[in-house]
Structures are given as structure tokens and as C-alpha cells.
Write a protein that holds these residues in place. Structure first.
Motif, PDB file in Angstrom:
ATOM      1  N   GLY A 107       0.847  -1.199   0.000  1.00  0.00           N
ATOM      2  CA  GLY A 107       0.000   0.000   0.000  1.00  0.00           C
ATOM      3  C   GLY A 107       0.878   1.243   0.000  1.00  0.00           C
ATOM      4  N   SER A 108       0.391   2.292  -0.654  1.00  0.00           N
ATOM      5  CA  SER A 108       1.172   3.532  -0.684  1.00  0.00           C
ATOM      6  C   SER A 108       1.214   4.161   0.708  1.00  0.00           C
ATOM      7  N   LYS A 109       0.214   3.865   1.526  1.00  0.00           N
ATOM      8  CA  LYS A 109       0.156   4.402   2.889  1.00  0.00           C
ATOM      9  C   LYS A 109       1.406   4.009   3.679  1.00  0.00           C
ATOM     10  N   GLU A 110       1.794   2.756   3.565  1.00  0.00           N
ATOM     11  CA  GLU A 110       2.971   2.265   4.282  1.00  0.00           C
ATOM     12  C   GLU A 110       4.232   2.959   3.766  1.00  0.00           C
ATOM     13  N   LEU A 111       4.299   3.177   2.457  1.00  0.00           N
ATOM     14  CA  LEU A 111       5.494   3.813   1.891  1.00  0.00           C
ATOM     15  C   LEU A 111       5.608   5.264   2.360  1.00  0.00           C
ATOM     16  N   MET A 112       4.462   5.947   2.436  1.00  0.00           N
ATOM     17  CA  MET A 112       4.479   7.327   2.948  1.00  0.00           C
ATOM     18  C   MET A 112       4.927   7.323   4.399  1.00  0.00           C
ATOM     19  N   PHE A 113       4.475   6.326   5.143  1.00  0.00           N
ATOM     20  CA  PHE A 113       4.854   6.248   6.554  1.00  0.00           C
ATOM     21  C   PHE A 113       6.365   6.033   6.686  1.00  0.00           C
ATOM     22  N   SER A 132      -4.762  10.225   7.170  1.00  0.00           N
ATOM     23  CA  SER A 132      -3.623   9.491   7.754  1.00  0.00           C
ATOM     24  C   SER A 132      -2.301  10.253   7.817  1.00  0.00           C
ATOM     25  N   TYR A 133      -2.156  11.335   7.036  1.00  0.00           N
ATOM     26  CA  TYR A 133      -0.837  11.986   7.023  1.00  0.00           C
ATOM     27  C   TYR A 133      -0.430  12.477   8.415  1.00  0.00           C
ATOM     28  N   ALA A 134      -1.335  13.180   9.099  1.00  0.00           N
ATOM     29  CA  ALA A 134      -0.954  13.790  10.379  1.00  0.00           C
ATOM     30  C   ALA A 134      -0.685  12.732  11.462  1.00  0.00           C
ATOM     31  N   LEU A 178       0.921  16.946  -1.243  1.00  0.00           N
ATOM     32  CA  LEU A 178      -0.096  17.340  -2.232  1.00  0.00           C
ATOM     33  C   LEU A 178      -0.836  16.084  -2.643  1.00  0.00           C
ATOM     34  N   ASN A 179      -2.143  16.168  -2.699  1.00  0.00           N
ATOM     35  CA  ASN A 179      -2.920  14.982  -3.069  1.00  0.00           C
ATOM     36  C   ASN A 179      -3.884  15.401  -4.176  1.00  0.00           C
ATOM     37  N   THR A 180      -3.620  14.911  -5.378  1.00  0.00           N
ATOM     38  CA  THR A 180      -4.463  15.299  -6.504  1.00  0.00           C
ATOM     39  C   THR A 180      -4.690  14.114  -7.443  1.00  0.00           C
ATOM     40  N   GLU A 212      -0.681  10.479  -5.542  1.00  0.00           N
ATOM     41  CA  GLU A 212      -1.469  10.439  -6.784  1.00  0.00           C
ATOM     42  C   GLU A 212      -2.260   9.141  -6.890  1.00  0.00           C
ATOM     43  N   ILE A 213      -2.722   8.663  -5.742  1.00  0.00           N
ATOM     44  CA  ILE A 213      -3.453   7.388  -5.713  1.00  0.00           C
ATOM     45  C   ILE A 213      -4.748   7.466  -6.555  1.00  0.00           C
ATOM     46  N   TYR A 214      -5.302   8.687  -6.705  1.00  0.00           N
ATOM     47  CA  TYR A 214      -6.526   8.837  -7.525  1.00  0.00           C
ATOM     48  C   TYR A 214      -6.236   9.370  -8.928  1.00  0.00           C
ATOM     49  N   GLY A 215      -4.949   9.424  -9.321  1.00  0.00           N
ATOM     50  CA  GLY A 215      -4.575  10.007 -10.617  1.00  0.00           C
ATOM     51  C   GLY A 215      -5.345   9.397 -11.779  1.00  0.00           C
ATOM     52  N   LEU A 240      -2.623   0.306  -6.622  1.00  0.00           N
ATOM     53  CA  LEU A 240      -3.755  -0.374  -7.262  1.00  0.00           C
ATOM     54  C   LEU A 240      -5.072  -0.179  -6.519  1.00  0.00           C
ATOM     55  N   SER A 241      -5.023   0.537  -5.374  1.00  0.00           N
ATOM     56  CA  SER A 241      -6.190   0.522  -4.479  1.00  0.00           C
ATOM     57  C   SER A 241      -7.417   1.214  -5.041  1.00  0.00           C
ATOM     58  N   LYS A 242      -7.228   2.243  -5.859  1.00  0.00           N
ATOM     59  CA  LYS A 242      -8.377   3.054  -6.264  1.00  0.00           C
ATOM     60  C   LYS A 242      -8.791   2.750  -7.696  1.00  0.00           C
ATOM     61  N   TRP A 243      -7.925   3.046  -8.680  1.00  0.00           N
ATOM     62  CA  TRP A 243      -8.369   2.838 -10.067  1.00  0.00           C
ATOM     63  C   TRP A 243      -8.572   1.367 -10.379  1.00  0.00           C
ATOM     64  N   TRP A 249      -5.676  -5.770  -1.793  1.00  0.00           N
ATOM     65  CA  TRP A 249      -4.502  -6.512  -2.275  1.00  0.00           C
ATOM     66  C   TRP A 249      -3.228  -5.952  -1.662  1.00  0.00           C
ATOM     67  N   ARG A 250      -3.297  -4.709  -1.211  1.00  0.00           N
ATOM     68  CA  ARG A 250      -2.194  -4.018  -0.577  1.00  0.00           C
ATOM     69  C   ARG A 250      -0.967  -3.954  -1.484  1.00  0.00           C
ATOM     70  N   LEU A 251      -1.052  -3.158  -2.508  1.00  0.00           N
ATOM     71  CA  LEU A 251       0.134  -2.894  -3.330  1.00  0.00           C
ATOM     72  C   LEU A 251       0.198  -1.430  -3.714  1.00  0.00           C
ATOM     73  N   PHE A 332     -13.892   9.991  -5.955  1.00  0.00           N
ATOM     74  CA  PHE A 332     -15.330   9.778  -5.720  1.00  0.00           C
ATOM     75  C   PHE A 332     -15.803  10.469  -4.459  1.00  0.00           C
ATOM     76  N   TYR A 333     -15.297  11.714  -4.296  1.00  0.00           N
ATOM     77  CA  TYR A 333     -15.646  12.479  -3.096  1.00  0.00           C
ATOM     78  C   TYR A 333     -16.147  13.874  -3.441  1.00  0.00           C
ATOM     79  N   LEU A 334     -16.945  14.414  -2.512  1.00  0.00           N
ATOM     80  CA  LEU A 334     -17.290  15.837  -2.521  1.00  0.00           C
ATOM     81  C   LEU A 334     -17.063  16.339  -1.098  1.00  0.00           C
TER      82      LEU A 334
HETATM   83  N1  PLP Z   1      -3.895   8.337  -0.103  1.00  0.00           N
HETATM   84  C1  PLP Z   1      -5.182   8.685  -0.094  1.00  0.00           C
HETATM   85  C2  PLP Z   1      -5.541  10.107  -0.361  1.00  0.00           C
HETATM   86  C3  PLP Z   1      -6.171   7.730   0.167  1.00  0.00           C
HETATM   87  O1  PLP Z   1      -7.470   8.091   0.168  1.00  0.00           O
HETATM   88  C4  PLP Z   1      -5.792   6.404   0.449  1.00  0.00           C
HETATM   89  C5  PLP Z   1      -6.780   5.371   0.789  1.00  0.00           C
HETATM   90  O2  PLP Z   1      -7.827   5.578   1.275  1.00  0.00           O
HETATM   91  C6  PLP Z   1      -4.434   6.102   0.422  1.00  0.00           C
HETATM   92  C7  PLP Z   1      -3.511   7.079   0.135  1.00  0.00           C
HETATM   93  C8  PLP Z   1      -3.946   4.716   0.778  1.00  0.00           C
HETATM   94  O3  PLP Z   1      -3.771   3.931  -0.312  1.00  0.00           O
HETATM   95  P1  PLP Z   1      -3.112   2.507  -0.254  1.00  0.00           P
HETATM   96  O4  PLP Z   1      -4.221   1.526  -0.312  1.00  0.00           O
HETATM   97  O5  PLP Z   1      -2.217   2.466  -1.476  1.00  0.00           O
HETATM   98  O6  PLP Z   1      -2.314   2.374   1.002  1.00  0.00           O
END
Ligand code: PLP
Length: 436
Positions: A107-113, A132-134, A178-180, A212-215, A240-243, A249-251, A332-334
Motif C-alpha cells: 500500500g502507498s500508505k505504508e510507503l508514505m509512513f 492518515s498523514y498527520a 499534495l494529493n491530486t 497520486e493514488i486517484y490520478g 492499485l487501491s483506487k483505479w 490486495w495491498r500494493l 469519488f468524493y465531494l
Molecule cells: N492516499 C489517499 C488520499 C487515500 O485516500 C488512500 C486510501 O484511502 C491512500 C492514500 C492509501 O492507499 P493505499 O491503499 O495504497 O495504502
């Protein structure tokens, strides 16, 4: 010898900075939603942001083919996958990436961590931003300098505000997140804004963590990355989590700036001492996913069309009820703003986003997440609305039959719970003004 009472013994086990992390707002809303459902109430689920679409068939097929693989893989990731991920990032970001600059993680979350753990940087974090960033910064021992944003700017950071925040943060390593397209807003930065922000980053010597998980869920397929303007200072994460609908699958992958060998080593060391590698069959399947061949282009086209049409329908309906929100550009957010209703809400005893979400859930069954969960001040009357409560497989099947048409009748047929939930929400706001 005196013994502490049991709770104290357990509490003493936990580092104070970990004990201070509040429970996730998503989980709390989910628990309350489940409680209401158990009582027989209808709950309209706009809280949890999981992709409703299935994993593309060709990617599932690849996972099946590689299910027998059981060996550990290199800590940075499978060589074939790193090559394919570098090609993918080069196509998507407009910068060039080599396999040696890609790290694969669960997951990208773990890599950011891991990046935060390795650097203890001060995060320059726009409010609102993903939940999760903060907390990751708190766990890693880093600081957060919040940057407030405004609805008139689509909740996006302005260059002057970034400069101020960078200076206020003082010396040391600083990372702009930045998250876009954005979770929680659904907005996407335009090319020109990213170019201006890149200039500030260069001047202020900032690093950028570009999430760029939603790119690939930009509704027009027009994703732009700040890496194309600031390649020397940008880390890009995606996965792979979003698109690809494969959150479980956690990648995820991270692309590192050229020459960042010492950072790559530090991250690989942390990875090797913690998760070792992502599940081998998943990495093999991801090679196919990042190629985006076969059924994937149509899959993506239909996912985007439907999300765009539904997002616009929701935004338009909210505006008609006097709730301020712009059309989304991706994901998929507002992030509606209920400020215009502050007086009417105050008359009902509602002064915070948390109170608003609780009232809405209890009185209408509509589950939103409060803006405060995304770094907004508690008194900001904002909330995140995820419009994913529909059957993704049925939607793709239907769009395959009708050539991708998404008019209102199709939305009503395929996303009835979203439509009913939004109608219920709008009615509740209208009723604030009914008098006997
Ligand atoms: N970044 C943002 C903005 C998210 O909304 C999410 C998941 O909800 C993630 C990262 C985490 O993605 P991943 O499943 O790759 O850890």
C-alpha cells in the motif's frame, strides 16, 4: 511492592504519543451506522471511501496464474514490476522514472509512513487533507504545519500561503503533501497551479510528497503531476487501491527523485526490517495492472464516466438545496460546505461538523464524515461525502451494454441508494426552514 491497578499497567505499556492518536472517524461512523442498521434503520453510506468497482478481469486472471508463487521477493520489489511501474509513472506524470527509483510496498500508505519515519520532516499539510498523514507524522516523530485553504480556491493551496507556511515552519527538512485528485474534496490541481507551487518549492527548498493514488480516476483522464515541474524534489506515490479497485490486495509504489540513493537505502532498510516484501502473487499481477492493456482501457473509461456523471448529479442536487459544493474533477468524493446554513443549524444546537454529522446520521440515516476529521477546525461546517454506495460490477456490465451512456435514468437505476440518500439529505436541509 505495590501493584498498579490493571488499566495503568496496560496504559504504561503504550508510548504517550501513540496513546494520543484519536480513533479514526471512519471507524466511529461505521460503528454508529452498524448500530442503526441493527436497529432496523436505513443507513445511507457516504462515509467509507472504497472503490465499488471490481479488479479488472485480466488482472485477476494474472493473480490466479501466479498464485503458486511462494518465494520472498527483493525488498524494493520484483524487478519486472519496478520496470513496469517506472514506465507507468513516466506515462502518467510527464517526468521520467527508472526502475531503480521505484519502491514497492504493501500500500502507498505504508510507503508514505516509511518516508516520514526515515526523515522526521515537518509536513506542510493543507487542510482539508486525507486522514492518515498527520497521525503518521505523530507516530514518526515529525511535526505538522497546517496550511488553511478556502472553498473559493477549491480547497487548494495557493503559492503565497505555501511560502508563508514554509517560512513559519522554520529551518529543517520540510515536505509539502499534495494529493491530486483529492481525498476529501474530489478537486484536482490544474497545470498552472502546480507550476506555480513548484516555483515556491524550489525557492523554499521543499520536498514534495505527491499522493497520486486517484490520478487514474481523474474524470477526464487529464491527471497532471507536480513531478513534471519539480522532478528533482518530488516523491510520487500511487498504487492499485483506487483505479484498479484492489485496496485489499495491498500494493503501492513510490517513485523517488533522481540521485536519492541514500533515501532509497534508508527506505529499503526500514522495509526489510518490517514487511520484507509485498505478497509475491500480487506483485506478479501488478505487472499486468500497470501495463493497463486488454480490458483495462474500457474499464477505466467506464469507471470515470460513471463517477463523473454521478458526482455531477450529487453536486448539482446539493447546490439546488442551497449547499455549496463544486462539481468534482476526480476520485469519488465531494466536500460540501454547509456554512450558509449556520444560523439555522445553530437554532438546532449544531455548531460543529462533528455535531452536524451525528445529527444527520441519527435523524436521517445519512452517514458523512465531519470536516474536522480532515484537519478542518471543529467549527467549520464541512463534511466529506463519498458517493460509492453502488454495485460496481453491475454498473460496468450495464455501461458495456449501453456504450457508456450515463444519463439520469441510468444513474437512478444503478445508484439508487446514492440518489435516495442525497434526496434525504437535501430534504433535511430544506426542512430546517419550514415553519408551522
Ligand atoms: N492516499 C489517499 C488520499 C487515500 O485516500 C488512500 C486510501 O484511502 C491512500 C492514500 C492509501 O492507499 P493505499 O491503499 O495504497 O495504502
Amino acid at each position: 511492592m505495590a501493584h498498579s491497578p490493571p488499566e495503568d499497567r496496560f496504559q504504561a505499556f503504550i508510548r504517550p504519543e501513540i496513546a494520543m492518536i484519536p480513533p479514526s472517524a471512519t471507524l466511529e461512523i461505521n460503528e454508529l451506522s452498524m448500530k442503526l442498521e441493527n436497529e432496523g434503520r436505513t443507513v445511507y453510506r457516504f462515509g467509507f471511501g472504497q472503490s465499488p468497482f471490481p479488479v479488472p478481469v485480466s488482472v485477476v486472471e494474472e493473480l490466479r496464474k501466479h498464485a503458486y508463487r511462494k518465494e520472498y521477493l527483493p525488498v524494493q520489489g520484483l524487478a519486472e514490476l519496478r520496470r513496469e511501474a517506472a514506465a507507468y509513472l513516466s506515462r502518467k506524470t510527464g517526468a521520467s522514472w527508472e526502475a531503480s527509483r521505484i519502491l514497492v510496498g504493501p500500500g502507498s500508505k505504508e510507503l508514505m509512513f516509511l518516508l516520514q519515519l526515515a526523515s522526521r520532516a515537518t509536513l506542510l499539510l493543507p487542510a482539508p487533507s486525507w486522514v492518515s498523514y498527520a497521525p503518521q507524522a505523530a507516530v514518526a516523530g515529525g511535526r505538522v504545519e497546517w496550511i488553511s485553504t478556502r472553498r473559493e480556491h477549491r480547497w487548494q493551496v495557493q503559492p503565497g500561503e505555501l511560502e508563508q507556511a514554509a517560512q513559519a515552519a522554520g529551518p529543517g527538512t520540510k515536505v509539502l503533501v499534495l494529493n491530486t485528485p483529492s481525498n476529501p474534496t474530489g478537486h484536482a490541481y490544474e497545470r498552472e497551479s502546480l507550476s506555480e507551487l513548484a516555483d515556491v518549492c524550489r525557492k523554499e527548498n521543499l520536498w514534495v510528497l505527491s499522493d497520486e493514488i486517484y490520478g487514474d480516476l481523474h474524470h477526464e483522464g487529464n491527471h497532471v503531476s507536480i513531478a513534471s515541474f519539480y522532478p528533482e524534489g518530488t516523491f510520487v506515490t500511487t498504487g492499485l487501491s483506487k483505479w484498479a479497485g484492489a485496496g485489499g490486495w495491498r500494493l503501492g509504489i513510490m517513485g523517488l527523485p533522481a540521485g536519492a540513493h541514500s533515501i532509497a537505502h534508508a527506505l529499503a532498510a526500514l522495509a526489510s526490517e518490517t514487511f520484507s516484501c509485498v505478497a509475491s502473487p500480487v506483485q506478479w499481477a501488478a505487472v499486468q495492472a500497470f501495463r493497463q492493456e486488454g480490458d483495462v482501457p474500457v474499464f477505466l473509461d467506464h469507471s470515470r464516466r460513471f463517477l463523473k456523471a454521478l458526482g455531477q448529479w450529487v453536486a448539482t442536487s446539493l447546490r439546488k438545496a442551497g449547499i455549496e459544493t463544486e462539481d468534482p474533477a476526480g476520485a469519488f468524493y465531494l466536500f460540501p460546505d454547509f456554512e450558509a446554513h449556520r444560523n439555522a443549524l445553530r437554532a438546532r444546537g449544531i455548531e460543529t461538523s462533528a455535531a452536524l454529522c451525528e445529527h444527520l446520521l441519527e435523524e436521517t440515516g445519512v452517514a458523512l464524515l465531519p470536516g474536522s476529521a480532515f484537519g478542518m477546525p471543529g467549527t467549520s461546517l464541512t463534511a466529506r461525502l463519498a458517493y460509492v454506495n453502488f454495485d460496481g460490477q453491475a454498473t460496468l456490465d450495464r455501461l458495456a451494454r449501453n456504450g457508456g451512456a450515463c444519463d439520469e435514468a441510468v444513474l437512478r437505476e444503478l445508484a439508487p441508494d446514492v440518489i435516495r440518500g442525497i434526496e434525504t439529505l437535501c430534504e433535511w436541509f430544506r426542512a430546517l426552514y419550514y415553519t408551522d
